[in-house]
Write an enzyme that holds these catalytic residues in place. Structure first.
Site, short mmCIF file in Angstrom:
data_model
loop_
_atom_site.label_atom_id
_atom_site.label_comp_id
_atom_site.label_asym_id
_atom_site.label_seq_id
_atom_site.Cartn_x
_atom_site.Cartn_y
_atom_site.Cartn_z
N GLU A 1 -0.33 -8.16 8.82
CA GLU A 1 -0.18 -6.71 8.96
C GLU A 1 0.89 -6.17 8.02
O GLU A 1 1.05 -4.97 7.88
CB GLU A 1 0.14 -6.32 10.42
CG GLU A 1 -1.07 -6.43 11.34
CD GLU A 1 -2.29 -5.70 10.80
OE1 GLU A 1 -2.20 -4.47 10.63
OE2 GLU A 1 -3.31 -6.36 10.54
N ASP B 1 -6.60 3.04 -26.05
CA ASP B 1 -6.85 2.99 -24.60
C ASP B 1 -7.03 4.39 -24.05
O ASP B 1 -6.25 5.28 -24.35
CB ASP B 1 -5.66 2.38 -23.84
CG ASP B 1 -5.67 0.86 -23.90
OD1 ASP B 1 -6.59 0.29 -24.50
OD2 ASP B 1 -4.74 0.27 -23.34
N PRO C 1 0.81 -1.22 0.00
CA PRO C 1 0.00 0.00 0.00
C PRO C 1 0.85 1.28 0.00
O PRO C 1 0.36 2.34 -0.39
CB PRO C 1 -0.83 -0.08 1.29
CG PRO C 1 -0.59 -1.42 1.87
CD PRO C 1 0.54 -2.09 1.16
N ARG D 1 -1.84 -7.56 -21.11
CA ARG D 1 -2.56 -7.13 -22.31
C ARG D 1 -1.73 -6.20 -23.19
O ARG D 1 -2.04 -6.00 -24.35
CB ARG D 1 -3.91 -6.49 -21.95
CG ARG D 1 -3.82 -5.22 -21.18
CD ARG D 1 -5.19 -4.71 -20.76
NE ARG D 1 -5.97 -4.15 -21.87
CZ ARG D 1 -5.74 -2.97 -22.43
NH1 ARG D 1 -4.76 -2.20 -22.00
NH2 ARG D 1 -6.48 -2.55 -23.42
C1 JD8 Z 1 -0.06 -6.00 0.41
C2 JD8 Z 1 -0.70 -7.14 3.79
C3 JD8 Z 1 -2.77 -5.94 4.46
C4 JD8 Z 1 -1.66 -3.73 4.76
C5 JD8 Z 1 -2.76 -3.51 7.37
C6 JD8 Z 1 -4.07 -5.45 7.00
C7 JD8 Z 1 -1.42 -3.05 -2.67
N1 JD8 Z 1 -3.62 -1.00 -2.92
C8 JD8 Z 1 -3.46 -1.87 -1.89
N2 JD8 Z 1 -4.26 -1.93 -0.83
N3 JD8 Z 1 -3.83 -2.87 0.02
C9 JD8 Z 1 -2.72 -3.46 -0.48
C10 JD8 Z 1 -1.97 -4.49 0.22
C11 JD8 Z 1 -2.37 -4.85 1.54
C12 JD8 Z 1 -1.61 -5.77 2.25
C13 JD8 Z 1 -0.46 -6.35 1.70
C14 JD8 Z 1 -0.81 -5.09 -0.33
C15 JD8 Z 1 0.10 -7.21 2.69
N4 JD8 Z 1 -1.73 -6.26 3.52
C16 JD8 Z 1 -2.26 -4.89 5.47
C17 JD8 Z 1 -1.17 -2.64 5.71
C18 JD8 Z 1 -2.19 -2.29 6.75
N5 JD8 Z 1 -3.31 -4.43 6.36
C19 JD8 Z 1 -2.46 -2.83 -1.71
N6 JD8 Z 1 -0.59 -3.25 -3.43
#
Ligand code: JD8
Length: 240
Positions: A113, A164, A86, A150
């Site tokens: 997490e 696109d 994220p 793609r």
């Molecule tokens: C990887 C664990 C969950 C993330 C606590 C529970 C991407 N755009 C996006 N949204 N979320 C993710 C993503 C979430 C992930 C992981 C990607 C590994 N989590 C965790 C931090 C806060 N939760 C993502 N790319």
């Protein structure tokens, strides 16, 4: 192109990669997929992949050893390693095109997490698919794969991505197919006229209209001609 995915949930990845356009690209040998089950690198009799966070706090953190064991050989084999996270750079059309130009990608999917911070030293880049919270990196990896595959030459007709919306910077024009009249909803007569020049002008105008109405921010960077500017002034003035 080759794409490897490192995950605790290989079954979440396999189905979508065998389906539709991506599945056909794999069958045609245009892209090769390999899914690596991180559990195989788990530690001890229980194949443990996570542990409590140092310093305390809720939830579990992925240990570094299984991730290093899974990813180091891929990196040694030449993979460009992408961590789905994220906090990563936002996936965009230009980033998808950049990744599609590489011969070998490895996508690393976290869970829980998140990952031990030291795992970031193992990756070439971090990518996020957007500002909403998911439960892990698998769905983001699938989104990235869909956007990238793609664009691999031969997967879809080149003409379908020259148009696109995010390549031109505008949203797409409205599309219609049969029947000519559905309930009380008619197909715009210009599309039935056979005048290709008029069809092209109508589509451009409607793409500009839709972008002005829904995503005016895109007009800052879109490639617009002098004729487009006249059309936009027109659309702004009739407010229609
Ligand atoms: C990887 C664990 C969950 C993330 C606590 C529970 C991407 N755009 C996006 N949204 N979320 C993710 C993503 C979430 C992930 C992981 C990607 C590994 N989590 C965790 C931090 C806060 N939760 C993502 N790319």
């Amino acid at each position: 192109m080759r794409i490897d995915v490192v995950t605790l949930f290989p079954e979440l990845i396999a189905g979508p990669l065998g389906t539709s356009i991506i599945g056909r690209a794999a069958d045609a040998g245009l892209v090769d997929f390999a899914v690596h089950d991180l559990r195989e690198q788990g530690i001890g009799r229980h194949r443990s992949v996570d542990d409590y966070p140092y310093g305390g706090g809720a939830g579990m953190v992925m240990r570094p050893e299984p991730l290093f064991a899974a990813v180091e050989p891929l990196r040694a084999a030449g993979a460009h390693v992408v961590l789905m996270d994220p906090a990563g750079e936002r996936l965009s059309d230009p980033l998808a095109r950049e990744l599609a130009s590489l011969p070998y990608l490895a996508l690393v999917c976290g869970r829980y997490e998140g990952i031990d911070e030291r795992v970031r030293t193992l990756v070439d880049r971090e990518v996020s698919i957007g500002d909403y919270v998911l439960t892990g990196g698998e769905l983001p990896a699938l989104v990235l794969i869909d956007a990238v595959v793609r664009l691999v030459p031969g997967v879809i007709a080149e003409a379908s991505h020259e148009g696109d919306s995010f390549a031109s910077g505008l949203l797409e024009y409205p599309q219609y197919t049969r029947p000519e009249m559905f309930r009380d909803l008619a197909v715009p007569p210009v599309l039935l006229s056979g005048h290709h020049g008029e069809v092209d002008r109508w589509r451009r105008r409607e793409a500009l209209r839709r972008t002005l109405e829904r995503r005016p921010d895109l007009l800052q960077t879109a490639e617009v001609t002098d004729e487009d500017r006249r059309l936009l002034d027109d659309l702004r003035s009739d407010d229609a």
